[in-house]
Design an enzyme around this catalytic site. Structure first.
Site, PDB file in Angstrom:
ATOM      1  N   GLU A 123       0.877  -1.181   0.000  1.00 52.90           N
ATOM      2  CA  GLU A 123       0.000   0.000   0.000  1.00 52.90           C
ATOM      3  C   GLU A 123       0.911   1.228   0.000  1.00 52.90           C
ATOM      4  OE1 GLU A 123      -3.918   1.859   2.249  1.00 52.90           O
ATOM      5  OE2 GLU A 123      -2.535   0.609   3.385  1.00 52.90           O
ATOM      6  N   ALA A 134      -2.319   8.247   6.135  1.00 50.88           N
ATOM      7  CA  ALA A 134      -1.245   8.036   7.116  1.00 50.88           C
ATOM      8  C   ALA A 134       0.021   7.492   6.450  1.00 50.88           C
ATOM      9  CB  ALA A 134      -1.722   7.093   8.208  1.00 50.88           C
ATOM     10  N   ARG A 221     -22.092  16.104  -9.839  1.00 54.41           N
ATOM     11  CA  ARG A 221     -21.541  16.576 -11.112  1.00 54.41           C
ATOM     12  C   ARG A 221     -20.171  15.963 -11.403  1.00 54.41           C
ATOM     13  NH1 ARG A 221     -23.663  21.647  -9.250  1.00 54.41           N
ATOM     14  NH2 ARG A 221     -25.522  22.220 -10.456  1.00 54.41           N
ATOM     15  N   ASP A 268      -7.566  -3.290   7.706  1.00 49.75           N
ATOM     16  CA  ASP A 268      -6.584  -2.200   7.606  1.00 49.75           C
ATOM     17  C   ASP A 268      -5.940  -1.982   8.981  1.00 49.75           C
ATOM     18  OD1 ASP A 268      -5.040  -0.247   6.381  1.00 49.75           O
ATOM     19  OD2 ASP A 268      -6.558   1.324   6.549  1.00 49.75           O
TER      20      ASP A 268
END
Length: 381
Positions: A123, A134, A221, A268
């Site tokens: 990651e 972080a 949008r 996580d």
């Protein structure tokens, strides 16, 4: 554990649905289709038996970091999560120097080869500075395919997933590279537009790293990456179901649009999971855990979680009101399929590893079995 054992009387969750008063037969570390007549039996009436949990995004636990810990510390972290029902875990790294990540990948690849972990997830460092969360911004870099290839090679066939901000220079080519090498390309920590996300999916990305977190919010949008990730059948979305990372309505939205076959519950988790409040490190960054919530000391960004998958399961059942079969898909079957190990784990079927979790009527863990041996032996009243 005897050579053959019958777990009887529980509500057993199979790929075909829930079996009332079901039986799971364990023989020599695997699930069997039949048992000898004299095989001992354990009465689990009033309990659930579900497949062992599979966590494809986990940074540590029990006070140990997968990014920086020793082998002994890493195994402590793995064991901590096993006590909470996670019988299969992928070790995730946070951003670091390339040489450091390469060395760590070499070390953890040995643990993967031994079967202690199910592989490695990078990651970072190929993520967007404006969505760094972080991660140390000074160590981030664009996803140059040559750098991505270096990390894959360092992992010696044990790289399972790389999270990238695919809109950065080299991002699309890196997605193609990962797909060619059988490594999951995950879109995350990204500032991509809707159109850029679609391009990455078409190039071979298959996972959304902790959907909603570290990416632009859904807009009417400018729908951004969330709409593209939810609508595409090729994408499985990770969700951190700890009550901090996601509002229940956001989880419901994801399940409604993606469906239970396209959701993967993850933790996580960082070092503090299963350990307690205090000061920790996440890579080079200082983290304070207070009342179970991890935040960077500098800036206050959420820094991973202290979640264990048993808590995610219980919350999904009791707070979110999800069917148990859907939870099992998200917490076991889907991540096993994505990781390419569903021939061994992720469901209770003959021939697969005897990885399972015993839950009581309140969805609290009462037993954990891995490969036919009790990690947590049921103590039934």
């Amino acid at each position: 554990m005897a050579v053959s054992t019958v777990l009887a009387g529980a509500r057993v969750v199979l790929p075909t649905g829930v079996v009332e008063n079901g039986r799971v037969i364990v023989d020599d570390g695997r699930i069997a289709g039949s048992a000898p007549a004299d095989a001992p039996s354990l009465d689990l009436t009033g309990h659930w038996v579900v497949p062992g949990f599979v966590d494809m995004h986990n940074h540590g636990g029990g006070g140990a970091s997968f990014t920086s810990g020793t082998v002994e510390e890493i195994l402590t972290g793995v064991h901590t999560h096993r006590l909470h029902g996670t019988t299969t875990v992928v070790a995730s790294f946070v951003t670091g120097e390339m040489d450091f990540l390469g060395r760590r990948a070499g070390l953890l690849s040995e643990l993967a080869e031994q079967g202690d972990i199910a592989g490695i997830h990078f990651e970072g460092p190929f993520i967007a500075p404006c969505r760094k969360g972080a991660h140390d911004e000074t160590l981030l870099r664009d996803p140059d395919p040559a750098d991505v290839r270096k990390l894959i090679d360092a992992a010696r066939g044990q790289a399972k997933m790389v999270t990238l901000a695919t809109e950065l220079p080299g991002g699309i080519d890196s997605v193609r590279l990962l797909a060619e090498h059988g490594v999951i390309a995950a879109i995350g920590h990204t500032d991509a537009t809707y159109e850029q996300t679609v391009e990455a999916i078409d190039a071979g990305a298959t996972v959304a790293t902790h959907l909603y977190n570290a990416m632009p919010a859904l807009g009417h949008r400018t729908p951004g990456p969330i709409a593209a990730l939810l609508e595409d059948e090729r994408i499985t979305v990770e969700l951190i179901n700890d009550g901090t990372h996601l509002h229940p309505a956001a989880l419901e939205l994801a399940f409604h649009h993606a469906g239970p076959r396209r959701v993967a519950f993850i933790t996580d988790a960082m070092d503090a999971a299963g350990f307690g409040d205090g000061l920790y490190s996440l890579g080079p960054l200082a983290v304070e855990v207070k009342e179970g919530v991890a935040r960077l000391v500098e800036g206050g960004s959420i820094a991973g979680s202290t979640l264990t998958l048993d808590r995610a399961f219980k919350r999904a059942a009791t707070v979110d009101g999800l069917p148990v079969e859907s939870i099992v898909q998200a917490i076991s079957a889907n991540p096993a399929r994505l990781l390419g190990i569903d021939d061994r784990v992720g469901s209770l079927e003959p021939g697969k590893d005897a990885d399972l979790v015993v839950l009581d009527a309140d969805f609290d863990v009462k037993g954990v079995m891995r490969r036919g041996s009790w990690v947590v032996e049921p103590k039934l009243a």
